[in-house]
Design a protein around this motif. Structure first.
Motif, PDB file in Angstrom:
ATOM      1  N   THR A   1       0.757  -1.231  -0.001  1.00 53.56           N
ATOM      2  CA  THR A   1      -0.047  -0.008  -0.117  1.00 53.56           C
ATOM      3  C   THR A   1       0.891   1.157  -0.137  1.00 53.56           C
ATOM      4  O   THR A   1       0.560   2.306  -0.639  1.00 53.56           O
ATOM      5  CB  THR A   1      -0.874  -0.005   1.256  1.00 53.56           C
TER       6      THR A   1
ATOM      7  N   TYR B   1       2.578   1.699  -3.486  1.00 56.53           N
ATOM      8  CA  TYR B   1       1.675   2.129  -4.442  1.00 56.53           C
ATOM      9  C   TYR B   1       1.449   3.514  -4.309  1.00 56.53           C
ATOM     10  O   TYR B   1       1.344   4.441  -5.413  1.00 56.53           O
ATOM     11  CB  TYR B   1       0.500   1.254  -4.704  1.00 56.53           C
ATOM     12  N   LEU B   2       1.039   4.115  -3.061  1.00 55.50           N
ATOM     13  CA  LEU B   2       0.694   5.477  -3.074  1.00 55.50           C
ATOM     14  C   LEU B   2       1.898   6.326  -3.281  1.00 55.50           C
ATOM     15  O   LEU B   2       1.780   7.071  -4.145  1.00 55.50           O
ATOM     16  CB  LEU B   2       0.336   5.464  -1.548  1.00 55.50           C
ATOM     17  N   ASN B   3       3.090   6.042  -2.953  1.00 54.78           N
ATOM     18  CA  ASN B   3       4.175   6.987  -3.161  1.00 54.78           C
ATOM     19  C   ASN B   3       4.550   6.829  -4.792  1.00 54.78           C
ATOM     20  O   ASN B   3       4.856   7.860  -5.736  1.00 54.78           O
ATOM     21  CB  ASN B   3       5.383   6.543  -2.608  1.00 54.78           C
TER      22      ASN B   3
ATOM     23  N   ARG C   1       1.934   2.964 -13.062  1.00 51.87           N
ATOM     24  CA  ARG C   1       0.706   3.313 -12.229  1.00 51.87           C
ATOM     25  C   ARG C   1      -0.324   2.012 -12.783  1.00 51.87           C
ATOM     26  O   ARG C   1      -0.815   1.736 -11.588  1.00 51.87           O
ATOM     27  CB  ARG C   1      -0.041   4.260 -12.884  1.00 51.87           C
TER      28      ARG C   1
END
Length: 438
Positions: free
Chosen positions: A320, A323-325, A354
């Motif tokens: 998580t 992926y956010l970064n 992405r």
């Protein structure tokens, strides 16, 4: 062992191995960065054609190292130190022997291999040069992985981490020196990477001469039964690593037809950033291996379940965060390697990052469960997970989806493959838990 003690050991082993494996991933990432600065998109494409073979060498070292270290722990738990030392000795001998075979292949066939991997007239010289040098250092790459596994399993995870980090930082420094002041080009990049495991081995050797060391060389012949046992226990690690190389080759050839060398260069950026994330999950897997093997040897079901629970929670949490970064900083990350400010490369790589990185929510679970099954002598289950990820699903998936969706299909194939394999992994886990509880 109490719950707090299990968590404390888990944090110690996993954190040290994650840090060390991230450092190890910089072997190739540093090459990617400096090659992009010195040789542009052509150099990046050539490097991407070549590094898939590095996975084969690295995977061989992991297979022998993790397989032998696991066997070593099982034998020591039965107070059979003589056989345990024979396992260590055989592992080193077979590692050096296979490394020499790689060395010879690289010297004789590096150009032919580069053509097979997709290199053309503009990239063949760079690609074959890189391969020839990397293959020359194959014995050291393999021996480094063997020593890392034994030092880690011999209650010295801090030294194992130090060996990985010092080797990696040396690679970064040497990359700069060889490629810029000395203008060594692709040869300089490969030489810097080849010297890194030599330096790491020097650091790891400190443990061998330490009083706390428990593994030693003994006089023994190469025993086919022991070699098979080592390979069996480490096979899933080999498949996991080699599958990365096979995926890289397959993706390169597919992308070459869709977007040419620029597309391959863009994928090279995505793939090399992905190496860091894979290194994180591999660090978790390698960190839990000695803990899981010891708990299994003691038949401590409580400890086994706690280690597994902590591993999966850690994997999902880190996925998580990654992926956010990646989503927020995708353009900044790609521009680190886009020295020519190529807009086409940037656009392909942003979309790729992405989509591709969604797959890591499932990849972490698969890698952790593969290591878990290997450590509790369920090598067939570990092999099934690895073979599905590396061959059976990913290759037909990328060919099928790329024909329908182009580059989007290439990126999605990784995501869907690891999602399907995660379903298989979790199913195998629940079946295995029933078996253990009985």
């Amino acid at each position: 062992m109490g719950k707090n003690n299990i968590l404390k050991k888990f944090i110690k082993y996993v954190s040290l191995n994650v840090i060390g494996m991230i450092g190890l991933s910089f072997y190739i990432l540093a090459d990617t960065f400096f090659v992009s600065k010195a040789l542009g998109s052509t150099g990046l494409a050539a490097l991407n054609f070549s590094i898939s073979l590095y996975s084969l060498i690295h995977g061989t070292g992991l297979m022998i190292g993790i397989g032998a270290a696991t066997s070593y722990i099982f034998k020591r738990s039965k107070n059979n130190q003589k056989d345990a030392n024979e396992t260590f000795t055989i592992a080193v001998k077979i590692g050096i022997l296979i490394g020499i075979i790689f060395l010879i292949i690289g010297q004789v066939f590096s150009r032919e291999i580069s053509f097979i991997l997709g290199a053309d007239s503009s990239t063949i010289d760079y690609s074959s040069t890189y391969l020839k040098v990397i293959f020359s250092f194959a014995p050291f790459f393999i021996l480094n992985n063997i020593l890392l596994a034994f030092v880690r399993n011999d209650s010295a995870p801090k030294l194992a981490m130090a060996g990985m980090l010092i080797g990696s930082f040396s690679n970064i420094i040497l990359d700069y020196i060889f490629m810029f002041p000395l203008k060594g080009g692709m040869f300089g990049a490969a030489l810097a990477t080849g010297l890194a495991p030599v330096i790491s081995i020097m650091v790891l050797s400190i443990h061998y001469f330490n009083k706390s060391n428990t593994f030693n060389f003994v006089k023994c012949k190469l025993k086919l039964k022991e070699i098979k046992n080592i390979f069996s226990l480490g096979l899933s690690s080999f498949i996991n690593e080699v599958s990365s190389g096979i995926v890289l080759i397959t993706f390169n050839l597919v992308i070459l037809k869709i977007s040419g060398n620029i597309g391959v260069a863009a994928y090279g950026v995505v793939a090399n950033l992905a190496l860091i994330v894979i290194a994180i999950f591999t660090g978790i897997a390698q960190g839990i291996q000695p803990l899981t093997s010891r708990a299994y040897g003691k038949k401590d079901i409580f400890e086994l379940n706690k280690i597994l629970k902590y591993s999966i929670i850690t994997s999902i949490g880190l996925s998580t965060l990654v992926y956010l970064n990646t989503f927020i900083f995708s353009e900044n990350l790609i521009n680190i390697f886009n020295s020519e400010n190529n807009i086409k490369l940037l656009n392909i790589a942003i979309k790729g990052l992405r989509i591709y990185f969604i797959g890591f929510f499932f990849t972490g679970i698969n890698i952790v469960l593969t290591a878990y099954f290997s450590a509790i002598e369920k090598s067939k289950k570990a092999f099934l997970i690895s073979i599905c990820r590396g061959f059976l699903i990913i290759i037909p998936m990328v060919i099928f989806l790329s024909n329908i969706l182009g580059m989007n299909g290439v990126w999605l194939s990784f995501v869907l493959t690891d999602f399907i394999v995660a379903l298989i992994s979790v199913t195998l886990l629940f079946k295995n838990k029933k078996f253990i509880d009985k």
